[in-house]
Every structure is written in structure tokens, then in C-alpha cells.
Design a protein around this motif. Structure first.
Motif, short mmCIF file in Angstrom:
data_model
loop_
_atom_site.label_atom_id
_atom_site.label_comp_id
_atom_site.label_asym_id
_atom_site.label_seq_id
_atom_site.Cartn_x
_atom_site.Cartn_y
_atom_site.Cartn_z
N MET A 167 0.84 -1.19 0.00
CA MET A 167 0.00 0.00 0.00
C MET A 167 0.88 1.25 0.00
N ALA A 168 0.35 2.29 -0.61
CA ALA A 168 0.96 3.61 -0.56
C ALA A 168 -0.16 4.64 -0.67
N ALA A 169 0.14 5.86 -0.28
CA ALA A 169 -0.86 6.93 -0.36
C ALA A 169 -0.20 8.19 -0.89
N LEU A 170 -0.87 8.85 -1.82
CA LEU A 170 -0.51 10.19 -2.27
C LEU A 170 -1.59 11.13 -1.76
N LEU A 171 -1.21 12.17 -1.03
CA LEU A 171 -2.21 13.03 -0.43
C LEU A 171 -1.89 14.50 -0.68
#
Length: 476
Positions: free
Chosen positions: A469-473
Motif C-alpha cells: 500500500m501507498a498513499a498520495l495526499l
């Protein structure tokens, strides 16, 4: 706490670097040399204490020549610095192991994954994906449409790294039936971008969906096509991705993820819309029985725009142009990257097995107002011993929990192999994207669980692994 977090992370920026595919390769023997399918080069200026998210997508086509057709492919991600040996970072397997008779003549589908890491390098760096044929029997296999991109979060401050994250819209489900297969292409997802303040912008497009083929479908061929249109002009095709199964000899149903990424390097700025269409090319049904057609649903699309980094360091004229536009560009919002963690693997053998949390990520949006969060997820699923009309269906579910409150379900995705009588093993990737908006500043955890819905006990086991998993915010 809020001030500490903002002072620690506020100076970091995320930059996008688009890589290159290297064509296609057809494997016929395990003696064939491995094929480098895609690569991306990271500017050495970004490498000091950086977090890097690698995104990769491709197509795999298998052609069965006789009974017992079998292939095993190994995808490997490597990182190599200047004048150093490549370092292997991860392995992902693709497998179709058959028995007699032939299950299908041709099969083409997507294979995608993500990889996130922290690095501290002071020299140039390349990432590349290599594909190796591990086993083959009575089959040919072609890998193609390799695409790769890197998101680099670094302490180095480049104005050209100002980016914009735009969540697109899915258009619901589309069902193809034999009587309607010749209908016009259907738009399944779209996203609008505004790059009017960016000089020669890069636009990164990401698409994910699920394809469900129901009982009695013997032949199916779908074409996904990505278009770009500017100011109500004529749509320009940017690429075609195919999903195919030909001459399936047994009644069966399959749910598969289908996804791709695309980097668009623009020569001019403006307002552009990107959209994905699905066109049914072929659909044939076997013996009469339960038949629901082929469905494409859970379609999601995201766009990320960035001022081009390709020539700004060397071309003075471009630098002057950039500086003139800088007041407008400075209004762009910074993007942040967070890397999550996988939590191992598990094997399901019964419908009553408990749910398994495959991956999770923690983010802190304390100093962001109404942030947008794009969740990236990938995994590997392996179905084994699919005999005696066995069924296997899993449910992936994405949850968000903020400030120690109760978890909220954000989305559900199904993957299945139903009534598959003559495949010994089937391994592929399962991945998705999800764009979320958080109204209040908070600390949030996202996690993905996998739960068996229907497994024929004693005949089938399903393993899930390599959850990432990864997140760009970005501030809303």
C-alpha cells in the motif's frame, strides 16, 4: 504535535518521473534470455534521503498449443546505481498451470504492482522490471505494454515539482451480452485536468477496474482505450489495452482486476479531459445455461499533473519561460507520499476462514485542510488445485479508521474462479486505486482485508501475498 508534524514534513515535495517501456517479447523456452520490460531513471538531485513509489503495469498473453499448457513468469524489480550491480527489490509471479484438455487457446490480461521504499543515495539511479520465463509447456507467452513511473518525495525543493492530484469519476457498470456486443464503445471513467499554468506539463493517468465473465462465456475480447480531448475538440487515442479469453472449453466464471498506468508528456498547456472507453469486440456463448454476460465495474481513474522536469535544468530559454509563469505555478499544491506495509501472506481453504489484513498504511493530515488521499494497493493471488467443479471467491475490502474511531468500509472488490475444472494453478496480481476525501484534519489508518466468500473445501486453496500500500495526499 501539529506544529511538529508540519515543520518536519512541510518542506518536502513529491516529483513524478515517467519511465519507458522497451517493447514486447514472446517467450517459447526457458532458455530464452530474460526481458527488461520497462525502466525509469531518477535524477540524482532527488536521491538524498528520499521516499520512492514505483508503479508498474503490463499485459501478459498466453497461447496454449496443446493439452497441459503451462507457463510460469517471474517479474522482478531491480534498482541499480552508477557503476554498481543491480539489486533485486521484489519478485512477483504470474502462473497458469493446466491439465488436459486445453482450458483456452488464448488469454490476455493485465499484470501490475507497486513498490515503495526509503533510500539515501547520492548518485544516479535506475529502476527496471525484468521478466523471466521460469517454466513453459505446450504454450507461448508474450509480455507487452510495460509502463513504469516513479514518485519521489525528497528534501530537495524544486518548483517544477509542484503537482496537482485530481480524482476522476467512474461511470458505473457496463454489461456486454451476445446480443449487444457490437454496440458503440462505452465510457467507463473520466477525469478533467487544468494545466493552463504549467509549461509542457507531464500528466500521469492511473486506471483500475474489475472484469467479471459469467457462466457459459466461451470467447470474450474487450478493448480498453484511453483518450485525451482538449476544449471540446476531437478525442485523441493514447493507447489500447486488451482483455481476451478464446475458446474456453469448460463452463466457468472469472473475476479479474484490469488496470494500467500512462504518462502523457504534453507540448502545450490547457484544459484536458481524459477518459477510458470499453468496447466489446467478441463475445460467444457455449451450451445453454445460466448466462449473465461480461461485466466491467469498479472503474476508477486518477490524474496527477506536474510541470515538465525534462529540460528545465539545461535550457535557459525554458528557465526564463518558467520564471515568467512562476507566480501562477506557485499556487499549485504540494503532494505528499506515505509508504505502507504488507503484513505477510495467508492461505484460505474454507469459506469459514477468518478475514486476513493484507496491508495497511498510516497518514497524518493534521496540517492539511480537507485533504484528498489516493490509495494505491497491489497484491498477488494464487488459486491452486481447481478441480472437481470447485469454486473460490475472495472479497477484498478497504477500510479507513481515524482518531481511533470505528473502521469505515470504503470499497469492496471481488476476485473469483468459479467452476474451473481443469486448471491446477492460477496466479495473478490483484490491484486497485481509491480516491478518498477527509473532511477534518486527523490521523488515519487505511487497511485492506481479504475474506473468503466461497471456497470448495477439500479441493481448492487460495493464497494471498505481497500486499503493498501507498498513499498520495494533497490539501483540498
Amino acid at each position: 504535535m501539529i506544529n511538529d508534524y508540519c515543520s518536519k514534513n512541510g518542506h518536502k515535495k513529491v516529483c513524478l518521473t515517467c519511465g519507458q517501456g522497451t517493447g514486447s517479447r514472446t517467450f517459447t523456452s526457458v532458455d530464452d534470455m530474460p526481458h527488461q520490460l520497462a525502466y525509469v531513471t531518477i535524477d540524482k538531485a532527488f536521491l538524498h534521503k528520499s521516499e520512492i513509489l514505483i508503479k508498474f503495469s503490463s499485459l501478459v498473453k498466453m497461447e496454449a498449443l496443446a493439452s497441459g499448457a503451462t507457463i510460469r513468469l517471474r517479474y522482478e524489480l531491480f534498482r541499480v546505481g552508477c557503476n554498481k550491480q543491480p539489486q533485486a527489490l521484489g519478485t512477483w509471479m504470474y502462473e497458469e498451470v493446466g491439465s488436459a484438455p486445453v482450458v483456452f487457446e488464448e488469454q490476455e490480461e493485465s499484470f501490475s504492482f507497486i513498490y515503495c521504499e526509503d533510500i539515501d543515495l547520492a548518485a544516479c539511479c535506475d529502476y527496471f522490471v525484468q521478466v523471466t520465463l521460469v517454466e513453459v509447456n505446450e504454450a507461448l507467452v508474450t509480455v507487452s505494454n510495460g509502463r513504469i513511473a516513479a514518485f519521489i518525495q525528497t528534501d530537495v525543493s524544486y518548483s517544477c515539482c509542484d503537482m496537482d492530484l485530481i480524482c476522476g469519476q467512474g461511470n458505473g457498470s457496463v454489461v456486454f451480452r451476445q446480443a449487444t456486443i457490437a454496440q458503440a464503445p462505452v465510457t467507463i471513467a473520466h477525469v478533467a485536468t487544468d494545466t493552463s499554468c504549467l509549461f509542457k506539463p507531464d500528466v500521469f493517468i492511473e486506471f483500475s477496474s474489475v472484469i467479471s465473465s459469467a457462466f457459459r462465456v466461451q470467447n470474450v475480447l474487450l478493448e480498453f482505450e484511453l483518450f485525451r480531448v482538449c476544449d471540446d475538440g476531437i478525442p485523441l487515442s493514447l493507447g489500447v489495452w486488451r482483455f481476451e479469453r478464446t475458446n474456453t472449453n469448460v463452463p466457468s466464471a472469472i473475476d479479474n482486476a484490469f488496470s494500467f498506468i500512462f504518462c502523457d508528456k504534453m507540448v502545450s498547456s490547457g484544459c484536458y479531459e481524459y477518459f477510458v472507453t470499453v468496447r466489446g469486440i467478441q463475445l460467444d456463448v457455449g451450451a445453454p445455461g445460466i448466462y449473465l454476460g461480461v461485466t466491467v465495474d469498479n472503474a476508477r481513474i486518477t490524474a496527477i499533473t506536474q510541470l515538465s522536469t525534462s529540460d528545465l535544468h539545461e535550457n535557459n530559454h525554458m528557465k526564463d519561460t518558467f520564471n515568467k509563469n512562476k507566480p501562477n505555478i506557485d499556487k499549485a499544491k504540494n503532494l505528499a507520499l506515505e509508504c505502507g506495509r504488507g503484513v505477510g501472506s495467508t492461505t484460505f481453504t474454507s469459506s469459514s476462514d477468518p478475514a486476513f489484513q493484507l496491508a495497511h498504511i498510516a497518514i497524518d493530515t493534521s496540517c492539511l485542510c480537507k485533504p484528498t488521499v489516493n490509495i494505491e494497493f497491489s497484491s498477488i493471488v494464487s488459486f491452486e488445485n481447481l478441480v472437481d467443479e470447485g469454486n473460490a471467491q475472495l472479497r477484498y475490502e478497504l477500510f479507513r479508521v481515524c482518531n481511533n474511531s470505528e473502521p469505515i468500509s470504503l470499497g469492496i472488490w471481488f476476485i473469483s474462479r468459479i467452476d474451473f475444472r481443469i486448471i491446477d494453478q492460477s496466479t495473478n496480481s490483484f490491484d486497485f486505486i481509491y480516491c478518498d476525501r477527509i473532511n477534518c484534519p486527523s490521523c488515519c489508518d487505511y487497511f485492506v482485508t481479504v475474506k473468503p466468500v466461497d471456497i470448495t473445501e477439500g479441493d481448492i486453496s487460495v493464497s494471498v501475498s505481497n500486499g503493498r500500500m501507498a498513499a498520495l495526499l494533497q490539501e483540498g
